[in-house]
Write a protein that holds these residues in place. Structure first.
Motif, PDB file in Angstrom:
ATOM      1  N   LYS A   1       0.788  -1.214   0.000  1.00 41.03           N
ATOM      2  CA  LYS A   1       0.000   0.000   0.000  1.00 41.03           C
ATOM      3  C   LYS A   1       0.832   1.283   0.000  1.00 41.03           C
ATOM      4  O   LYS A   1       0.462   2.261  -0.643  1.00 41.03           O
ATOM      5  N   GLU A   2       1.940   1.270   0.744  1.00 42.43           N
ATOM      6  CA  GLU A   2       2.642   2.537   0.932  1.00 42.43           C
ATOM      7  C   GLU A   2       3.524   2.900  -0.255  1.00 42.43           C
ATOM      8  O   GLU A   2       4.127   3.943  -0.286  1.00 42.43           O
TER       9      GLU A   2
ATOM     10  N   ASN B   1       4.141   3.076  -4.605  1.00 37.59           N
ATOM     11  CA  ASN B   1       3.923   2.868  -6.046  1.00 37.59           C
ATOM     12  C   ASN B   1       2.491   2.787  -6.523  1.00 37.59           C
ATOM     13  O   ASN B   1       2.246   2.545  -7.684  1.00 37.59           O
TER      14      ASN B   1
ATOM     15  N   SER C   1      -0.134   5.058  -5.653  1.00 38.55           N
ATOM     16  CA  SER C   1      -0.917   6.235  -5.297  1.00 38.55           C
ATOM     17  C   SER C   1      -1.511   6.867  -6.547  1.00 38.55           C
ATOM     18  O   SER C   1      -1.164   6.506  -7.674  1.00 38.55           O
ATOM     19  N   LEU C   2      -2.386   7.827  -6.316  1.00 30.50           N
ATOM     20  CA  LEU C   2      -2.955   8.590  -7.422  1.00 30.50           C
ATOM     21  C   LEU C   2      -1.845   9.268  -8.228  1.00 30.50           C
ATOM     22  O   LEU C   2      -1.899   9.338  -9.453  1.00 30.50           O
ATOM     23  N   ALA C   3      -0.812   9.747  -7.523  1.00 33.32           N
ATOM     24  CA  ALA C   3       0.301  10.406  -8.221  1.00 33.32           C
ATOM     25  C   ALA C   3       0.993   9.421  -9.165  1.00 33.32           C
ATOM     26  O   ALA C   3       1.361   9.768 -10.292  1.00 33.32           O
ATOM     27  N   ASP C   4       1.156   8.177  -8.715  1.00 32.80           N
ATOM     28  CA  ASP C   4       1.781   7.157  -9.569  1.00 32.80           C
ATOM     29  C   ASP C   4       0.896   6.856 -10.780  1.00 32.80           C
ATOM     30  O   ASP C   4       1.380   6.677 -11.892  1.00 32.80           O
TER      31      ASP C   4
ATOM     32  N   LYS D   1      -1.224   8.916 -12.118  1.00 27.95           N
ATOM     33  CA  LYS D   1      -1.128  10.073 -13.020  1.00 27.95           C
ATOM     34  C   LYS D   1       0.136  10.000 -13.871  1.00 27.95           C
ATOM     35  O   LYS D   1       0.090  10.186 -15.090  1.00 27.95           O
ATOM     36  N   GLY D   2       1.247   9.724 -13.207  1.00 31.82           N
ATOM     37  CA  GLY D   2       2.526   9.660 -13.929  1.00 31.82           C
ATOM     38  C   GLY D   2       2.502   8.588 -15.000  1.00 31.82           C
ATOM     39  O   GLY D   2       2.943   8.801 -16.138  1.00 31.82           O
ATOM     40  N   THR D   3       1.953   7.420 -14.632  1.00 33.59           N
ATOM     41  CA  THR D   3       1.915   6.301 -15.573  1.00 33.59           C
ATOM     42  C   THR D   3       1.053   6.651 -16.792  1.00 33.59           C
ATOM     43  O   THR D   3       1.433   6.416 -17.939  1.00 33.59           O
TER      44      THR D   3
ATOM     45  N   GLU E   1     -11.963   3.450  -6.205  1.00 35.37           N
ATOM     46  CA  GLU E   1     -12.341   4.509  -5.276  1.00 35.37           C
ATOM     47  C   GLU E   1     -11.065   5.074  -4.676  1.00 35.37           C
ATOM     48  O   GLU E   1     -10.402   4.354  -3.952  1.00 35.37           O
ATOM     49  N   PRO E   2     -10.681   6.282  -4.935  1.00 35.14           N
ATOM     50  CA  PRO E   2     -11.323   7.233  -5.837  1.00 35.14           C
ATOM     51  C   PRO E   2     -11.225   6.810  -7.307  1.00 35.14           C
ATOM     52  O   PRO E   2     -10.360   6.031  -7.671  1.00 35.14           O
ATOM     53  N   SER E   3     -12.118   7.403  -8.116  1.00 37.68           N
ATOM     54  CA  SER E   3     -12.135   7.116  -9.554  1.00 37.68           C
ATOM     55  C   SER E   3     -11.926   8.414 -10.334  1.00 37.68           C
ATOM     56  O   SER E   3     -12.358   9.478  -9.886  1.00 37.68           O
TER      57      SER E   3
ATOM     58  N   HIS F   1     -10.699  -0.400  -5.582  1.00 36.13           N
ATOM     59  CA  HIS F   1     -11.624  -0.370  -4.436  1.00 36.13           C
ATOM     60  C   HIS F   1     -11.251  -1.467  -3.436  1.00 36.13           C
ATOM     61  O   HIS F   1     -10.974  -2.598  -3.845  1.00 36.13           O
TER      62      HIS F   1
END
Lengths: 350, 789
Positions: free
Chosen positions: A220-221, A223, A225-228, A230-232, A258-260, A293
């Motif tokens: 979980k901690e 790779n 995340s939402l930022a990852d 976005k980058g991908t 979730e989030p979507s 989710h």
């Protein structure tokens, strides 16, 4: 006698020079160097000379003979070259006539896009996986947090064959299969492209269409995340659509994330100013994505407290249409040979 | 959901600089997409005018020539409307005005100058269904109080802007103006105003006389109120216009109020004529086959899956979908029963799918907030008192099994940042919850967030994280690439290799539909399986999953043939589906169809024949590593295939496919097909590609031709040659087949090129001659052949 030799040399060289063909050249050779040739006659006549003169005249004759032989040889080569040249000229063909046609096949634009996407993600360490098109309700919906009666099932009116079996409405069905199949419950990085089916048919929707789906599961901690995500997706979209496009993430709703987020790309035609392709908004919706989710993780054997993930999916036809400037989705399925055979070369490198 | 911004402004203030486009874009960025955003009446350059003179056009039987006072000046305008006459106030579109369908230009109409146009409401873009009968007749007639020279849209109170949202399935709360106000308030950090629920109540409590009974678990909440002595009339202009802006047709003040409250608060209401209903309301499941006549006059036959509202004897409404005709509010209705309820969303969805999807059913399907149900019942009373002069009866009949407490969700700040990949400070996170109107208690590095019941979409901490990302702004989150342990990605490239090979062989790849007509499913195959038919196909031509891919490719052939395309060589890799016994399955298949010219160009033209398609099959099999393991065998073929020009492909004894010519009954053209079941083929494993030593000694080639019976099969002769030739014979190739002059009737000549080599030594002439003699003798004897000299 020396004068005679000099005269022969002069005459012979003159004749060799003036000879026009191989046959005449041979006549010249016979005339001077043949058994009864003029130079040979000189040698024969040497008996009349004083003994001390003989070697002088003999060497002189040989000198001239060699000279003439070389001149004749040179001339012969020239004639041979000329003859060859004439032969080649006679062989000249019409190079503007068509070459032998080797039949050239072509790759369907949708498969071109699939291959490009697969190559990109494999280079980032993803595995390419596949799943059945004839799916069960369980994998297509239930294991993706879409229980029976869920309103979101409306978004994807389905082709059921029995109460249990249906044509998959989304490649996301492969998410559940991949997670379950990984009995070790180790991290996952997968990409899956394939056919999907929904009960709709109009100018912009085909009842059969292609999707590509990506899933990353990791501790979980890191790779996931939402930022990852976005980058991908920035890498993905820029590779597929072009380096200069911009992305916009818009919160949205999918039951399995979730989030979507829906991802818009700046309109490739007007560059964001607004045109009929982007319906004056400057943006074109291109991807669905989100953070997996917790229910989906749980239902497929991953502990949501320990693992997290992100997933994304997109329609292949639209990507193919953007990439090749195809104005109507129906062209992709009409299979007109005049359409298909346009896609018969290597794609340009981006 | 169409959002009227005037309606919205009742509950939240918007800064003056935020126009409708900006609002729509800002809503989009927090996840609420829109289809359109703009003015309710999208027309420019309009002014109120008064017709001061109206004469018949000298050269027309229906046109009028009018003089219209617009304040600053009097314009000459030619008008065709039958109701144009002196003295009425009208809407004038001036020169240069842009209306939804046209642009107005000064001009001359049959010799008469015309400096503008007098408009009907329809010409201003009002949908036909909203037009009053008088509006349909001609130009709009404004009231006496309309001031010449002013803006008619303001006068009509239609200066509204509308955003048509395309909402996600989880945001049922946004199907209300109040819900929208909370969302807009969160974006711009503005407070949401109170809803006015104030009204007087009087008389004996409703519970004394009226009873409600809920006999099904598919109704969790039922509230009933009564309002007496209502006065049925036209609604106030603002109510009508807001309904129109929201896409709902105004009827009368009472019916409009029920719709108005639904739009405002998201809770659908139903109003009954109290005198026709009686004193009892029952919620129950319909009996199988029960009949009910709905508002639209249609008699519906119900099933046990439908929820019905009934009086003491029979059904009076289809819950959540449509009211009954019998108890409808009509112009003579005096007293009203208000029903506000929550019905099971799945049941409503099923019923509405069957009968009618409406604004009400859409809201029930998405789920409702019970606190809002109470609010809506009261709000309806407030409006009925105010706009219909109704007297609200004391009390409410209540049946309530709902939980109305706010949800509490614990969330760690670190968790938010882990999921989003951000470093958002705690205060910033809490600020998002405050803007959304959520209360919270902070407890160290955690917070407990109280989520109001209106946000039914929020139930776990991930939902709260999404709220943070929405309101904090996804654009403010920087993308990064995952940092992961290096690993090799993997893929099985076999299908791609096959695709590339087929393309290299000159075939065009297609992409066909897998759905075909069920009549075609058993074509081109003799396999036994059950066809897979869709329960609910779109068309009969696509009602079943294909088994063989040939029907799909044949359709493509027909499509191209109809377009004069004669030379077609196509292929596709796709799925074929089946049910065998109890097993549902699908196989990956390679299918090709070839017709017309294959090779082209000077002296190189060749039409596709059996051997072309066989060559393609062989190429694929050899390429995939099946050299020396396959054979083409005869057998019984499907009736769509030419019986003498078809073959099954056998790999190590297993049938993996078929090639052949299509039967002339199928097509008059010479069309050849190939289909290989790749899943079956791949069950035969292929060995490693390995280097074989190249002989250092010369190879020797010898040609030999045999005259054999015309029906003899080359494969048999090859086998005989091979057996006779032994290990020194390394290759056999057919290079000529001949019938005709010098060959006896009923016979043919087949010529072979034989290659001999030995890895250990140079073969002598004698050795070769001995081998050749042996081969010739054996073939002549065994195959009843004769050496062709």
């Amino acid at each position: 006698m020396q004068e005679q030799i000099a005269k022969i040399k002069e005459n012979a060289l003159e004749e060799i020079k003036n000879v026009q063909d191989a046959k005449s050249l041979n006549e010249v050779r016979v005339k001077y160097l043949g058994k009864k040739g003029e130079l040979t006659q000189v040698l024969r006549g040497m008996g009349t000379l004083a003994p001390e003169e003989r070697p002088i005249i003999g060497s002189k004759v040989n000198e001239v003979r060699e000279l003439l032989e070389n001149a004749i040889k040179e001339k012969e080569e020239k004639f041979a070259q000329e003859a060859l040249q004439r032969k080649l000229e006679s062989e000249t063909i019409d190079i503007t006539l068509p070459g032998t046609k080797i039949k050239r096949g072509s790759k369907h634009p949708v498969n071109r896009v699939i291959e490009e996407i697969e190559d990109l993600f494999v280079s980032m360490g993803y595995d390419v996986v596949s799943g059945p098109e004839l799916e069960t309700d369980e994998f297509c919906f239930e294991r993706l947090n879409l229980p029976k009666g869920h309103p979101a099932r409306d978004m994807q009116d389905s082709f059921y064959i029995t109460n249990e079996y249906l044509l998959r409405t989304q490649t996301s069905a492969v998410q559940a299969r991949t997670m379950l199949a990984n009995t070790e419950k180790t991290p996952i990085r997968m990409i899956c492209a394939g056919k999907t089916y929904r009960r709709e048919d109009d100018a912009t929707h085909s009842h059969q269409f292609g999707q590509v789906e990506g899933l990353v599961i990791d501790k979980k901690e890191r790779n996931v995340s939402l930022a990852d995500l976005k980058g991908t997706l920035e890498v993905f979209v820029k590779k597929l659509i072009g380096k200069n496009c911009e992305l916009r993430f818009r919160p949205s709703y999918f039951p399995f994330t979730e989030p979507s987020y829906e991802v818009d790309v700046s309109c490739f035609k007007c560059g964001g100013k607004g045109c009929n392709i982007c319906k004056q908004t400057g943006w074109i919706e291109i991807l669905g994505s989100g953070i997996v989710h917790p229910n989906v993780l749980k239902m497929n054997g991953y502990d949501p407290e320990e693992y997290g993930g992100f997933a994304f999916g997109t329609g292949l036809e639209r990507l193919a249409m953007f990439k090749y400037g195809i104005p109507d989705m129906r062209y992709l399925y009409a299979n007109d040979i005049r359409f298909l055979s346009q896609f018969d070369r290597k794609d340009e490198e981006i | 959901m169409k959002l009227s911004t005037n309606f919205l402004k009742d509950y939240v203030d918007l800064d003056a600089n935020i126009d409708v486009k900006q609002l729509a874009e800002d809503m989009t960025r927090v996840g609420n997409e829109y289809d359109s955003a703009g003015k309710l009446i999208n027309a420019t350059n309009l002014v109120i005018g008064e017709i001061v003179e109206c004469k018949d056009h000298p050269d027309s039987d229906h046109l009028h020539v009018c003089k219209v006072n617009i304040g600053k000046e009097i314009l000459n305008i030619v008008c065709g409307a039958p109701n144009a006459r002196k003295g009425i106030k009208v809407i004038v579109a001036l020169d240069g005005a842009v209306l939804p369908e046209k642009t107005i230009k000064r001009g001359v109409i049959r010799g008469q100058e015309s400096n503008g146009m007098m408009c009907s409401m329809e010409e201003l873009g009002l949908e036909h269904k909203f037009l009053k009968p008088e509006d349909r007749e001609g130009i709009a007639e404004l009231g006496e109080d309309a001031v010449v020279g002013e803006d008619p849209i303001k006068y009509l109170q239609m200066d509204d802007e509308v955003i048509d949202f395309d909402l996600t399935a989880n945001r049922g709360d946004l199907l209300s103006i109040l819900g929208m106000a909370y969302e807009v308030g969160a974006i711009y950090d503005k407070p949401v105003k109170e809803v006015d629920l104030s009204h007087k109540e009087q008389g004996e409590d409703i519970n004394k006389k009226f009873t409600a009974e809920v006999k099904t678990e598919n109704c969790n909440l039922l509230l009933v109120k009564k309002v007496e002595n209502v006065e049925i009339k036209e609604s106030p202009v603002f109510i009508k216009n807001r309904l129109i802006a929201s896409g709902i047709r105004p009827i009368n003040n009472v019916v409009d109020i029920s719709n108005y409250v639904m739009l405002e608060l998201g809770q659908p209401l139903h109003f009954y004529d109290a005198d026709r209903l009686g004193n009892k309301l029952v919620v129950r499941m319909a009996k199988e086959g029960e009949k009910l006549t709905t508002l639209d006059g249609n008699e519906r036959t119900l099933s046990q899956e439908d929820i019905v509202i009934a009086d003491s004897t029979h059904g009076v409404g289809l819950a959540g979908v449509m009211g009954g005709l019998e108890t409808e509010v009509e112009n003579d209705t005096k007293n009203i029963i208000i029903e506000a309820a929550i019905f099971d969303s799945v049941k409503i969805r099923k019923t509405s799918n069957k009968i009618l999807r409406s604004e009400a059913s859409n809201r029930f399907e998405k789920g409702l907030d019970p606190n809002r149900t109470y609010m809506a019942a009261e709000r309806a009373c407030t409006l009925l008192e105010k706009y219909a002069n109704g007297k609200v009866v004391t009390g409410t009949v209540v049946y309530d099994k709902t939980d109305k407490t706010d949800k509490e969700i614990d969330i760690a700040f670190q968790n938010v940042n882990d999921v989003l990949g951000t470093i958002i400070p705690n205060e910033e996170i809490l600020n998002v919850f405050r803007k959304l109107g959520f209360t919270y208690k902070v407890n160290g590095q955690k917070a407990t967030v109280k989520v109001p019941t209106r946000r039914m979409d929020i139930s776990i901490k991930e939902d709260l994280i999404e709220e943070v990302s929405r309101i904090y702004g996804v654009d403010n989150i920087q993308g990064k690439l995952p940092v992961v342990p290096m690993r090799q990605g993997s893929y099985d490239k076999t299908l791609r290799e096959i695709r590339n090979k087929m393309i290299a062989l000159g075939l065009n790849e297609t992409l066909s539909y897998i759905l075909i007509n069920d009549k075609e499913v058993h074509q081109y195959t003799l396999d036994e399986f059950e066809k897979l038919k869709l329960l609910d196909p779109i068309t009969e031509d696509r009602n079943t999953l294909r088994y063989s891919m040939i029907p799909s490719l044949f359709k493509i052939f027909e499509y191209n043939e109809a377009r004069e395309q004669k030379d077609i060589s196509i292929f596709e890799i796709g799925k074929g589906f089946y049910k065998k016994g109890e097993v549902y399955g699908e196989d990956t298949k390679l299918c090709a169809l070839m017709t017309g010219k294959y090779s082209l160009g000077l002296n190189n033209t060749k039409n596709v024949d059996f051997y072309t398609v066989k060559g393609v099959a062989e190429e694929i099999l050899e390429y995939l590593g099946y050299a020396n393991r396959y054979s083409f065998i005869k057998g019984e073929f499907p009736k769509e295939m030419h019986p003498g020009q078809s073959a099954y492909i056998s790999v190590n004894g297993a049938n993996v496919g078929m090639i052949g010519k299509l039967h002339p009954n199928v097509t008059k053209e010479n069309v050849y097909v190939l289909e290989i079941n790749l899943d079956q083929l791949f069950q035969k494993k292929v060995g490693k590609m390995k280097y074989k030593e190249i002989s250092k000694f010369p190879t020797v080639k010898k040609d030999v031709a045999f005259i054999v019976d015309k029906k003899a099969i080359s494969k048999d002769i090859e086998k005989t040659i091979k057996n006779a030739g032994g290990s020194l014979l390394t290759d056999i190739e057919v290079f000529d087949v001949y019938t005709g002059t010098n060959i006896e009737e009923g016979k043919k000549s087949i010529a072979y090129s034989l290659t001999f080599s030995d890895n250990k030594k140079t073969l002598t002439d004698e050795e070769i001659n001995n081998l050749m003699n042996k081969i010739i003798d054996t073939v002549c004897k065994k195959m009843n052949a004769e050496l062709r000299k």
